[in-house]
Design an enzyme around this catalytic site. Structure first.
Site, PDB file in Angstrom:
ATOM      1  N   HIS A 284      15.840 -13.611  -7.822  1.00 42.60           N
ATOM      2  CA  HIS A 284      15.486 -14.838  -7.107  1.00 42.60           C
ATOM      3  C   HIS A 284      15.477 -16.017  -8.061  1.00 42.60           C
ATOM      4  CE1 HIS A 284      11.240 -15.136  -8.476  1.00 42.60           C
ATOM      5  NE2 HIS A 284      11.194 -13.817  -8.341  1.00 42.60           N
TER       6      HIS A 284
ATOM      7  N   CYS B 250      10.529  -9.214 -11.581  1.00 41.06           N
ATOM      8  CA  CYS B 250      11.732  -9.709 -10.904  1.00 41.06           C
ATOM      9  C   CYS B 250      12.732 -10.280 -11.904  1.00 41.06           C
ATOM     10  CB  CYS B 250      11.365 -10.791  -9.899  1.00 41.06           C
ATOM     11  SG  CYS B 250      10.567 -10.145  -8.410  1.00 41.06           S
TER      12      CYS B 250
END
Length: 105
Positions: free
Chosen positions: A69, A80
């Site tokens: 992301h 992430c």
């Protein structure tokens, strides 16, 4: 993606079609696990249910709560893969549910 070089790229039939692009990944205590995964779902305007509703634009989830992301390329994440705004949009638009994601050290 390759964690040791902080790079990721998109491939199609064994050929690089985008990248490499810079990434950041999991900080100490939140390591991004290596392995072979599949894209599970995508959410253009995701907000973290774990980390104070933090925005995670252009999320492509591939390992439970771990996703590509848009995020800081200066700070490490909670697992992430952070991408620049342009790269996050490209990954979101290019990856489909079921596509393979390879994470190597």
């Amino acid at each position: 993606m390759k964690l040791s070089t902080n790079q990721s790229w998109l491939m199609d039939n064994g050929k690089v079609v985008y990248g490499p692009v810079p990434i950041t990944h999991g900080r100490k205590g939140y390591a991004t696990p290596p392995g072979s995964f599949r894209v599970q779902f995508k959410n253009k305007n995701h907000k973290s249910s774990i980390f104070n509703n933090a925005p995670m634009p252009w999320s492509v989830f591939f390992n439970g709560g771990i996703a590509f992301h848009q995020g800081s390329l200066r700070e490490k994440s909670h697992g992430c893969i952070h991408l620049s705004p342009a790269a996050a949009q490209k990954f979101f638009g290019s990856l489909a549910v079921g596509d393979v994601v390879e994470v190597v050290r």
